[in-house]
Design an enzyme around this catalytic site. Structure first.
Site, PDB file in Angstrom:
ATOM      1  NE  ARG A  98     -10.886   0.215 -16.467  1.00 15.77           N
ATOM      2  CZ  ARG A  98      -9.905  -0.395 -15.735  1.00 15.77           C
ATOM      3  NH1 ARG A  98      -8.731   0.047 -15.799  1.00 15.77           N
ATOM      4  NH2 ARG A  98     -10.407  -1.265 -14.837  1.00 15.77           N
ATOM      5  CD  GLN A 205      -5.694  -6.226 -12.752  1.00 19.42           C
ATOM      6  OE1 GLN A 205      -5.956  -7.511 -12.284  1.00 19.42           O
ATOM      7  NE2 GLN A 205      -6.534  -5.544 -13.307  1.00 19.42           N
ATOM      8  CG  ASP A 246      -9.198   2.011  -8.903  1.00 20.67           C
ATOM      9  OD1 ASP A 246      -9.002   0.973  -8.259  1.00 20.67           O
ATOM     10  OD2 ASP A 246      -8.773   2.347 -10.408  1.00 20.67           O
ATOM     11  CG  ASN A 256      -7.834  -0.883  -5.023  1.00 23.03           C
ATOM     12  OD1 ASN A 256      -7.626  -0.205  -5.701  1.00 23.03           O
ATOM     13  ND2 ASN A 256      -7.227  -2.222  -4.304  1.00 23.03           N
ATOM     14  CE  LYS A 257      -8.724  -4.351 -10.595  1.00 31.44           C
ATOM     15  NZ  LYS A 257      -9.820  -4.163 -11.841  1.00 31.44           N
TER      16      LYS A 257
HETATM   17  O1  MRU Z   1      -8.453  -2.569 -13.240  1.00 26.73           O
HETATM   18  P1  MRU Z   1      -7.103  -1.810 -13.079  1.00 26.73           P
HETATM   19  O2  MRU Z   1      -6.069  -2.865 -13.164  1.00 26.73           O
HETATM   20  O3  MRU Z   1      -6.807  -0.632 -13.494  1.00 26.73           O
HETATM   21  O4  MRU Z   1      -7.355  -1.446 -11.354  1.00 26.73           O
HETATM   22  C1  MRU Z   1      -6.281  -1.179 -10.704  1.00 26.73           C
HETATM   23  C2  MRU Z   1      -6.452  -0.878  -8.967  1.00 26.73           C
HETATM   24  O5  MRU Z   1      -7.572  -1.247  -8.645  1.00 26.73           O
HETATM   25  C3  MRU Z   1      -5.213  -0.424  -8.452  1.00 26.73           C
HETATM   26  O6  MRU Z   1      -5.380  -0.936  -7.166  1.00 26.73           O
HETATM   27  C4  MRU Z   1      -5.809   1.147  -8.116  1.00 26.73           C
HETATM   28  O7  MRU Z   1      -5.995   1.688  -9.392  1.00 26.73           O
HETATM   29  C5  MRU Z   1      -4.500   2.048  -7.695  1.00 26.73           C
HETATM   30  S1  MRU Z   1      -3.033   2.085  -8.696  1.00 26.73           S
HETATM   31  C6  MRU Z   1      -1.881   2.675  -7.807  1.00 26.73           C
END
Ligand code: MRU
Length: 357
Positions: A98, A205, A246, A256-257
């Site tokens: 990723r 999520q 992220d 972030n997401k």
């Molecule tokens: O695709 P994901 O579920 O890995 O994305 C996660 C996020 O965007 C979280 O908000 C981020 O990693 C922070 S986790 C403490």
């Protein structure tokens, strides 16, 4: 809710290395909230897929997992091979799973550095040094999340409503979480915090993980669809937004997401503070701004068919499915790290965190 019950959530064994068994276990986050399934992951492909398929997810959790994963792979390198070269190959393979969360490359880099330092040691000692490093990365994240939870809690008061996006709870980290850390800590201390959890299309999520963690911890959580954030803000129900991250660029731009930047724009419109919470391992000082953050794009079937009994779009319909977006630094009220709360200008406040080391 008793503290012990909350601790079942805050200390969930999402990533567990069993040293006696020499085995790496994870909770399969794709099966939650309906089934709590523990997977033993061992081969290079299983370890790669665990990250790629989001069985383990959330930036800090991906980093912790990758560190143990590289140790698992190091044990599989034949004794006669060039261990360092083989290890670097396997680290590059895991790192390609990723692109956006910098914790993946960061943790693998820490492990490779450790291998370089210990390269002259006998194989058994080298492997032991790698195990110790992975365990230290894990322990370190526990301490960082605890500090972030304390700093974050200082930003809200009893009775506040908090909106969060995606999942930045214990499952996404080591313990407590980043964005959910202050909420869980406050709850343990008897505070009442009301949380609105965006469901977070397309992989849900927020619905599957955040509302599951908070509900089990006895937090007053209300699940909303992503397009309902505006109305709950307009109703006056949200006093702060807490989100994870992220990758934070040196100027404060934050990946972030997908959907996070929309929440930040709404928060600005309604005059609600928007806080990003994350460990310094998610801050990438080599990345000058958000334009340089690689954004993962995923299969359109996550939009067309996943979660539905029948497809909700024709198979030939084009989809655009970015997994992350970048929130501009000027929409962020503060970035909460384990070393303190950074305020604008972020080019200065983030740099100061690293100077202090
Ligand atoms: O695709 P994901 O579920 O890995 O994305 C996660 C996020 O965007 C979280 O908000 C981020 O990693 C922070 S986790 C403490």
């Amino acid at each position: 809710m008793e503290r012990n019950d909350i601790q079942k959530v805050t200390h969930a064994p999402n990533i567990r290395y069993d040293k006696a068994e020499e085995a790496l276990y994870i909770i399969d986050q794709t099966r939650l909230p309906n089934e709590e399934v523990f997977l033993r992951v061992e081969t290079a492909e299983e370890l790669y897929d665990a990250i790629r398929l989001l069985q383990v997810r959330g930036a800090p959790a991906i980093g912790i997992f990758a560190a143990y994963a590289l140790y698992v792979l190091a044990r599989q390198i034949p004794a006669e091979a060039d261990v360092l070269a083989e290890l670097k190959d396997r680290a590059a393979y895991l790192n390609s799973a990723r692109p956006t969360a910098v914790n993946l490359g960061w943790a693998l880099g820490e492990m490779v550095n450790e291998a370089e330092k210990s390269a002259a040691l006998p194989r058994k000692e080298l492997l032991e040094a790698l195990y110790e490093k992975a365990a230290a990365i894990h322990d370190d994240d526990i301490a960082k999340c605890a500090a972030i939870a304390e700093y974050g809690l200082s930003l809200v008061k009893d009775g506040d409503g908090i909106l969060t996006h995606c999942n930045a709870g214990p499952l996404a980290t080591s313990q407590y979480g980043t964005a959910l850390g202050p909420i869980l800590l406050g709850t343990e201390r008897g505070m009442t915090l009301r949380v609105f959890s965006d469901e977070t299309r397309p992989l849900l999520q927020g619905a599957r993980l955040t509302s599951y963690e908070l509900e089990r911890a006895g937090v007053d959580v209300t699940l909303i669809c992503d397009n309902m954030a505006s109305i709950v803000m307009k109703n006056g129900w949200v006093q702060a937004c807490f989100v994870g991250c992220d990758r934070v660029a040196a100027n404060g731009d934050t990946a972030n997401k997908i959907g996070t930047s929309g929440v930040a724009i709404l928060a600005k419109h309604y005059g609600i503070p928007f806080y990003v919470l994350g460990p310094t391992s998610t801050v990438d000082m080599n990345c000058p701004d958000g334009a340089h953050i690689p954004i993962e794009e995923r299969n359109g079937d996550e939009i067309r068919t996943m979660w539905y009994e029948k497809p909700m779009a024709l198979p030939e319909v084009k989809c655009y499915n970015p997994a992350f977006d970048v929130t501009d630094h000027d929409l962020i009220t503060a970035i909460v790290t384990e070393k303190g709360i950074c305020r604008p200008p972020y080019t200065e406040s983030l740099a100061a965190l690293f100077r202090a080391e």
